[in-house]
Design a protein around this motif. Sequence first.
Motif, PDB file in Angstrom:
ATOM      1  N   UNK A 140       0.979  -0.924   0.138  1.00  0.00           N
ATOM      2  CA  UNK A 140       0.014   0.005  -0.073  1.00  0.00           C
ATOM      3  C   UNK A 140       0.949   1.177  -0.168  1.00  0.00           C
ATOM      4  N   UNK A 141       1.206   1.715  -1.054  1.00  0.00           N
ATOM      5  CA  UNK A 141       1.813   3.028  -1.094  1.00  0.00           C
ATOM      6  C   UNK A 141       0.945   4.212  -0.638  1.00  0.00           C
ATOM      7  N   UNK A 142       1.393   5.005   0.287  1.00  0.00           N
ATOM      8  CA  UNK A 142       0.957   6.004   1.046  1.00  0.00           C
ATOM      9  C   UNK A 142       1.400   7.457   0.408  1.00  0.00           C
ATOM     10  N   UNK A 143       0.630   8.595   0.539  1.00  0.00           N
ATOM     11  CA  UNK A 143       1.154   9.987   0.234  1.00  0.00           C
ATOM     12  C   UNK A 143       1.567   9.840  -1.402  1.00  0.00           C
ATOM     13  N   UNK A 144       0.678   9.598  -2.161  1.00  0.00           N
ATOM     14  CA  UNK A 144       0.790   9.352  -3.546  1.00  0.00           C
ATOM     15  C   UNK A 144       0.296  10.564  -4.224  1.00  0.00           C
ATOM     16  N   UNK A 145       0.051  11.593  -3.695  1.00  0.00           N
ATOM     17  CA  UNK A 145      -0.733  12.807  -4.309  1.00  0.00           C
ATOM     18  C   UNK A 145       0.144  13.372  -5.588  1.00  0.00           C
TER      19      UNK A 145
END
Length: 363
Positions: free
Chosen positions: A190-195
């Motif tokens: 789960x990659x986070x902070x992908x904005x």
Amino acid sequence: MSDKKVEVKVMMFGGRRCGKTSVLAAMQSCFEEKFGRGNLMIYADDDDTMIKLEEKSREISSYFHNQGKSRSFTPDSAPTLDIIEYRFNINLKNKDSDGMIVDFIDYPGEWLDAKKYPDKYKMLGEMIKKVHIIIIAIDSPHLMEQTNSDEEDAVGQFNDNRNYSRRIGEWAKRNFSTKSDLAAKMVLFVPLKCEKYYHAGQMDILNKKIHKAYKDTFNFFTNNQQPYEVAITPILTCGDVDGGVEFDRFERDEVTKEIVLESEYQTPKKALYIFTKKMAEPKPLYCEQPMIYILSYVLAMVKIIKTNEKKGEGFFGGILRWFNETFFNVAAVEDFVQEQALIKQAMKKNDNGYEIFSNPLNF
């Protein structure tokens, strides 16, 4: 329906301050928005979970006060110091039951270091035998930024110290099963902070870098006798489709212009985020997807168990025994099968960096 509560255990892996608690707070909000008008509902199962999520939601909301493009901030600055459990109840509005408990177990990433924390490392190895699902949380900016080449799969120089990718690969080989006589488990990257990468159209590049950074782990799952359901499910914790909050830069020393590092971990001391447009509140995107995958996993297992419970043999022969031993109660979740079509329709599989890598459960 049985009175026994269903409890699905999820162990969360990830480095310090990568944003796992923020994801859980956003996940509840996104799930409610996606399914709240239907028959499914989600809520904190205990006061501790409710309080922790309320605190994290207030912290996230505080980023949006007095915002502006010139204002930068560092999210998720407090590391996890001990094991924390977050318990969610997934229930059906038209049924009077206890529903399904999804228990997320978070622990300090440093505990994967067998030399520094031998007792904790051993404890994690024992815990992995009792969980159904593993989530590997990935701090995306540390994976994507400060690469040493322009190759699309080049990994950021701070990735391994932050996300423990190599260590997770070694840990998987030591502690995950390679035997086919046990039940299928699910592993979600789960990659986070992908904005920033979502808005720049770089999610496929993010996917390639995940494969490169965690190649030992993916190699372990390839041709493994043990049936693992493996997927990559990126999420945006604060931003939305049109922009809003994005990673900007790692803080640099004003004199030397070098990135300021934490001395113990040799990772950037501050990852600075900015607002690309004025937003009244966080608008997380796709944060419901891990829970959708979890529900899909449970329903797929129920289907297999019902098909094989009389046989007690074959590829999935050990499922019923293993689930009984880990307090999974098939009868208590059969009512959720009626929601299977809606859940399947809401699942993202193969766009914007999403990928189902191994699919023995036929999602």
